[in-house]
Design a protein around this motif. Structure first.
Motif, mmCIF file in Angstrom:
data_model
loop_
_atom_site.group_PDB
_atom_site.id
_atom_site.type_symbol
_atom_site.label_atom_id
_atom_site.label_comp_id
_atom_site.label_asym_id
_atom_site.label_seq_id
_atom_site.Cartn_x
_atom_site.Cartn_y
_atom_site.Cartn_z
ATOM 1 N N LEU A 138 0.808 -1.215 0.000
ATOM 2 C CA LEU A 138 0.000 0.000 0.000
ATOM 3 C C LEU A 138 0.843 1.267 0.000
ATOM 4 O O LEU A 138 0.575 2.206 -0.766
ATOM 5 N N ALA A 139 1.864 1.319 0.825
ATOM 6 C CA ALA A 139 2.700 2.520 0.911
ATOM 7 C C ALA A 139 3.401 2.798 -0.419
ATOM 8 O O ALA A 139 3.485 3.944 -0.865
ATOM 9 N N ALA A 140 3.901 1.739 -1.061
ATOM 10 C CA ALA A 140 4.608 1.908 -2.329
ATOM 11 C C ALA A 140 3.663 2.390 -3.430
ATOM 12 O O ALA A 140 4.007 3.278 -4.217
ATOM 13 N N TRP A 141 2.458 1.810 -3.493
ATOM 14 C CA TRP A 141 1.488 2.258 -4.495
ATOM 15 C C TRP A 141 1.056 3.699 -4.232
ATOM 16 O O TRP A 141 0.889 4.492 -5.172
ATOM 17 N N SER A 142 0.875 4.047 -2.974
ATOM 18 C CA SER A 142 0.483 5.423 -2.631
ATOM 19 C C SER A 142 1.552 6.416 -3.065
ATOM 20 O O SER A 142 1.243 7.486 -3.597
ATOM 21 N N ALA A 143 2.816 6.047 -2.854
ATOM 22 C CA ALA A 143 3.918 6.926 -3.257
ATOM 23 C C ALA A 143 3.975 7.065 -4.780
ATOM 24 O O ALA A 143 4.207 8.158 -5.305
ATOM 25 N N LEU A 144 3.739 5.953 -5.487
ATOM 26 C CA LEU A 144 3.769 5.985 -6.949
ATOM 27 C C LEU A 144 2.655 6.881 -7.499
ATOM 28 O O LEU A 144 2.888 7.706 -8.397
#
Length: 281
Positions: A138-144
Motif C-alpha cells: 500500500l505505501a509503495a502504491w500510494s507513493a507511486l
C-alpha cells in the motif's frame, strides 16, 4: 484537446497544454457558425458524462467492495480498452486473483508496483484491489500515485481499514452499534453503499436493512419502529436494535441462527464497520 478528470468531468487544454475550464471564446479567425455548434457539443458532453459518472464510479467502488472480477479479455476490452472508462481505470490499482497488483499506464500498457511493464496473463481474472488485499504494498502504491499526481475517483489507497475486536469475532451480534438512534434519511443513505431495504410486512413497515455478503448470506440491521413504505418521513428516526448475520440472506424481526462475525471475510467486515461507524457518528 478534450480530456477527463478523476470524476470523468471533461476539460479542455489549449495548444500549450494548459487546462481550461471551458472552450475558449471564438477568435476573429474562427468560424462563428462552427464555434456555436462546438459549444453546444461540449455542453452536451458534460451532461452526458455526468450521467455516466454517476453510474460507473459507484459501480467500480461496489466491485472493489464485493470482490467482483473480470476475465482478462473482458477487463482489457470493456474497461481498460473503453475510450471513456479507461480514464477511471488508470486511476485505480488492480489485482489478479493470483495476487498480482498493477495499474493501467497512460500509453495503454500495464505496469507493476516497480513501474515496470506487466504482461497480464490471458487466464487471469482481474478486480479493483481493496487496500486490505495488498496492505504490504500500500505505501509503495500510494507513493507511486503521488509521484504521478494521480487522483482517484473514490477512496482506494487512502481507504480507512477497520477490524473486528477480538470479542466481536466470536459474537453473533454486533453490540457496539446497538441502541443508537439515527435519522431515517441518513439510514436510507446506506442503500447507495450496497444495503437493501427489507420486505414490507403486513403493517406496511420495513423492519430491517440487508447487506449481502459474498457467501450468499447478509448482514441484517434491525430497526425500531421500522420504515413505513411510501412514507419514510413518518418516522424521522430509527433505533438500531440488532445487527446480525443471516446465512439465508433474508432477514427477520430478530436474530436467527448461530453465525459469528468472525466468519466474515476481512474486506466485508471492514466495510460494514466503516459504514455503521459513519451512520452512528
Amino acid at each position: 484537446v478534450v480530456g477527463f478528470d478523476e470524476q470523468l468531468k471533461p476539460y479542455v487544454t489549449d495548444p500549450d497544454g494548459k487546462p481550461r475550464k471551458a472552450l475558449p471564446k471564438p477568435g476573429a479567425k474562427d468560424d462563428a457558425e462552427l464555434a456555436a455548434v462546438e459549444y453546444k457539443r461540449f455542453t452536451a458532453l458534460k451532461k452526458d458524462v455526468r450521467t455516466v459518472a454517476a453510474e460507473q464510479i459507484p459501480r467500480l467502488e461496489s466491485a472493489m467492495v464485493q470482490g467482483r472480477h473480470w476475465p482478462a479479455a473482458e477487463f482489457t476490452d470493456l474497461l481498460a480498452g473503453h475510450p471513456l472508462l479507461v480514464h477511471l481505470v488508470r486511476r485505480l490499482v488492480w489485482r489478479t486473483t493470483a495476487g498480482q497488483t498493477f495499474r493501467c499506464a497512460e500509453d495503454g500498457t500495464y505496469a507493476d508496483i516497480h513501474d515496470e511493464e506487466y504482461a497480464l496473463p490471458e487466464t487471469a481474472e482481474v478486480g479493483v484491489a481493496h487496500p486490505l488485499q495488498f496492505a504490504d504494498e500500500l505505501a509503495a502504491w500510494s507513493a507511486l500515485f503521488a509521484d504521478y499526481e494521480i487522483l482517484q475517483p473514490f477512496p482506494q489507497l487512502g481507504r480507512p481499514a477497520a477490524r473486528l475486536e477480538e470479542a466481536e469475532r466470536s459474537a453473533t451480534t454486533l453490540k457496539r452499534f446497538e441502541n443508537h438512534t439515527v435519522p431515517t434519511g441518513k439510514l436510507l443513505g446506506l442503500t447507495k453503499k450496497g444495503w437493501h431495504r427489507g420486505p414490507a410486512l403486513d403493517n406496511g413497515l420495513e423492519g430491517w436493512l440487508l447487506r449481502p455478503t459474498p457467501d450468499g448470506g447478509a448482514v441484517v440491521l434491525n430497526l425500531d419502529p421500522g420504515i413505513l413504505v411510501g412514507l419514510p418521513a413518518e418516522e424521522p428516526e430509527q433505533k438500531l436494535t440488532d445487527i446480525w448475520l443471516d446465512e439465508k440472506g433474508e432477514g427477520a424481526w430478530s436474530p436467527q441462527g448461530t453465525r459469528v462475525f468472525g466468519e466474515l471475510d476481512p474486506v466485508t467486515a471492514s466495510e460494514v464497520l466503516a459504514e455503521l461507524t459513519d451512520l452512528t457518528r
